[in-house]
Design a protein around this motif. Structure first.
Motif, short mmCIF file in Angstrom:
data_model
loop_
_atom_site.label_atom_id
_atom_site.label_comp_id
_atom_site.label_asym_id
_atom_site.label_seq_id
_atom_site.Cartn_x
_atom_site.Cartn_y
_atom_site.Cartn_z
N GLY A 1 0.80 -1.22 0.00
CA GLY A 1 0.00 0.00 0.00
C GLY A 1 0.83 1.26 0.00
N HIS A 2 1.88 1.27 0.83
CA HIS A 2 2.75 2.44 0.91
C HIS A 2 3.46 2.71 -0.42
CE1 HIS A 2 2.01 2.76 5.11
NE2 HIS A 2 2.83 1.82 5.51
N VAL A 3 4.02 1.66 -1.00
CA VAL A 3 4.78 1.85 -2.24
C VAL A 3 3.84 2.20 -3.39
CG1 VAL A 3 6.31 0.77 -3.93
CG2 VAL A 3 6.65 0.35 -1.49
N LEU A 4 2.68 1.57 -3.45
CA LEU A 4 1.73 1.89 -4.50
C LEU A 4 1.30 3.35 -4.43
CD1 LEU A 4 0.15 0.70 -6.87
CD2 LEU A 4 -1.69 0.13 -5.26
N ALA A 5 1.06 3.86 -3.23
CA ALA A 5 0.69 5.26 -3.07
C ALA A 5 1.83 6.17 -3.50
CB ALA A 5 0.31 5.54 -1.61
N LEU A 6 3.05 5.78 -3.17
CA LEU A 6 4.22 6.57 -3.53
C LEU A 6 4.40 6.60 -5.05
CD1 LEU A 6 6.65 8.16 -2.43
CD2 LEU A 6 7.89 5.98 -2.28
N VAL A 7 4.22 5.45 -5.69
CA VAL A 7 4.33 5.38 -7.14
C VAL A 7 3.27 6.25 -7.80
CG1 VAL A 7 4.08 3.86 -9.15
CG2 VAL A 7 5.45 3.12 -7.18
N ASP B 1 6.10 -9.85 -2.18
CA ASP B 1 5.17 -10.55 -3.05
C ASP B 1 3.88 -9.77 -3.27
OD1 ASP B 1 4.67 -10.96 -0.35
OD2 ASP B 1 4.00 -13.03 -0.57
N ARG B 2 3.30 -9.22 -2.20
CA ARG B 2 2.07 -8.44 -2.35
C ARG B 2 2.34 -7.13 -3.10
NH1 ARG B 2 -1.30 -12.45 -1.91
NH2 ARG B 2 -1.37 -13.40 0.17
N LEU B 3 3.53 -6.61 -2.97
CA LEU B 3 3.89 -5.39 -3.69
C LEU B 3 3.84 -5.62 -5.19
CD1 LEU B 3 5.03 -2.57 -4.08
CD2 LEU B 3 7.31 -3.49 -3.57
N VAL B 4 4.44 -6.70 -5.65
CA VAL B 4 4.41 -7.01 -7.08
C VAL B 4 2.97 -7.17 -7.56
CG1 VAL B 4 5.06 -8.73 -8.83
CG2 VAL B 4 6.72 -8.04 -7.08
N GLU B 5 2.17 -7.88 -6.78
CA GLU B 5 0.76 -8.08 -7.15
C GLU B 5 0.01 -6.76 -7.23
OE1 GLU B 5 -0.87 -10.65 -4.24
OE2 GLU B 5 0.31 -12.41 -4.85
N PRO C 1 23.69 6.67 -3.04
CA PRO C 1 22.62 6.84 -2.06
C PRO C 1 21.24 6.61 -2.65
CG PRO C 1 23.39 8.97 -2.82
CD PRO C 1 24.32 7.94 -3.42
N VAL C 2 20.31 6.24 -1.79
CA VAL C 2 18.91 6.10 -2.20
C VAL C 2 18.16 7.35 -1.76
CG1 VAL C 2 19.06 3.59 -2.04
CG2 VAL C 2 18.22 4.90 -0.07
N ASP C 3 16.96 7.53 -2.31
CA ASP C 3 16.19 8.73 -2.01
C ASP C 3 15.42 8.64 -0.70
OD1 ASP C 3 16.88 10.17 -4.42
OD2 ASP C 3 15.61 8.75 -5.49
N GLY C 4 15.08 7.43 -0.31
CA GLY C 4 14.33 7.27 0.93
C GLY C 4 14.03 5.81 1.19
N VAL C 5 13.31 5.57 2.28
CA VAL C 5 12.98 4.20 2.68
C VAL C 5 11.48 4.09 2.91
CG1 VAL C 5 15.24 3.97 3.78
CG2 VAL C 5 13.25 4.53 5.17
N VAL C 6 11.00 2.85 2.83
CA VAL C 6 9.62 2.54 3.17
C VAL C 6 9.63 1.40 4.18
CG1 VAL C 6 7.41 1.65 2.33
CG2 VAL C 6 8.68 3.31 0.96
N THR C 7 8.89 1.59 5.28
CA THR C 7 8.71 0.52 6.26
C THR C 7 7.22 0.26 6.42
OG1 THR C 7 8.58 1.99 8.19
CG2 THR C 7 10.79 1.26 7.50
N ALA C 8 6.90 -0.92 6.93
CA ALA C 8 5.49 -1.30 7.05
C ALA C 8 4.72 -0.35 7.97
CB ALA C 8 5.39 -2.74 7.55
N ASP C 9 5.29 -0.02 9.12
CA ASP C 9 4.59 0.82 10.08
C ASP C 9 4.76 2.31 9.79
OD1 ASP C 9 3.81 -1.49 11.35
OD2 ASP C 9 5.30 -1.35 12.94
N GLY C 10 5.96 2.70 9.36
CA GLY C 10 6.26 4.12 9.20
C GLY C 10 5.98 4.68 7.83
N GLY C 11 5.82 3.82 6.82
CA GLY C 11 5.60 4.31 5.47
C GLY C 11 6.84 4.94 4.87
N TRP C 12 6.65 5.97 4.05
CA TRP C 12 7.73 6.62 3.30
C TRP C 12 8.47 7.61 4.17
CZ3 TRP C 12 11.11 7.13 -0.40
CH2 TRP C 12 11.51 8.36 -0.89
N VAL C 13 9.80 7.50 4.16
CA VAL C 13 10.67 8.46 4.85
C VAL C 13 11.68 8.96 3.83
CG1 VAL C 13 12.32 8.85 6.70
CG2 VAL C 13 10.39 7.31 7.07
N ARG C 14 11.68 10.25 3.55
CA ARG C 14 12.62 10.84 2.62
C ARG C 14 13.98 10.98 3.29
NH1 ARG C 14 11.09 14.06 -1.62
NH2 ARG C 14 9.06 14.38 -0.63
#
Length: 203
Positions: free
Chosen positions: A35-41, A66-70, A185-198
């Motif tokens: 959900g987090h990555v899909l919203a970010l995309v 796996d759910r992310l790919v789906e 470097p990467v632009d940010g991270v995504v975690t299950a509880d915290g979501g997107w962090v730049r």
């Protein structure tokens, strides 16, 4: 001989990750991450627009993908997955929607490649790149597993592509991680509880 500080740190982080993963609900994390990555995309490319995302097949202790790919494919996006070559460089394959992500030859090089092979420059066709990592610091320094596969792959990414790393909660480092000149470097991270962090202002 002086020990490699990255090697020592990786060993510690792997041990911590095993403990974290053992205490997580993997299916719940998989759905939250998706959900987090899909919203970010969607935010990145605009509502209703589709794009290509470079993802990966997660190892058992890594945040699940796996759910992310789906979810990405259900939204109409294309997903490409890495195929590790004998020199540890990454080729890329266009994932077939509906096929299990585990059917692709991931970073371990195992499995059956069922999609169109794109070559080492396949990553340059992605608008968003999702990477694995053991930890990331606030400046975007990513500590991987040590093979250098993603450092070499990221050097081929498209200029302007958003690069994110999936982490478990608690793996975003508040202290700087060791960085070599070839580490990108990467632009940010995504975690299950915290979501997107730049992590970087340009992201």
């Amino acid at each position: 001989m002086t020990a490699d500080p990255k090697a020592t740190l990786r060993s510690d982080l792997r041990a911590t990750r095993r403990e974290i993963a053992a205490g997580r609900d993997r299916e719940a994390d998989a759905r939250r991450l998706a959900g987090h990555v899909l919203a970010l995309v969607s935010q990145r490319v605009g509502p209703g627009r589709v794009c290509r995302v470079a993802a990966y097949v997660a190892l058992p202790t890594e945040p699940p993908t796996d759910r992310l790919v789906e979810a990405l494919e259900a939204a109409g996006h294309e997903v490409i997955l890495p195929v590790m070559l004998t020199d540890k460089a990454l080729d890329w394959t266009l994932h077939t929607p509906g096929a299990p992500a585990s059917a692709a030859a991931g970073r371990s090089g195992h499995g059956t490649v069922d999609g169109l092979r794109l070559g080492r420059d396949g990553i340059a066709t992605a608008d968003v790149v999702v990477t694995p990592g053991l930890a990331v610091d606030r400046e975007g320094t990513r500590l991987g597993q040590g093979g250098g596969s993603y450092d070499r792959a990221l050097a081929r990414r498209r200029v302007g592509a958003l690069v994110i790393t999936l982490l478990h909660d608690g793996e975003l480092s508040e202290t700087p991680l060791p960085r070599h000149p070839h580490d990108l470097p990467v632009d940010g991270v995504v975690t299950a509880d915290g979501g997107w962090v730049r992590c970087r202002p340009s992201a």
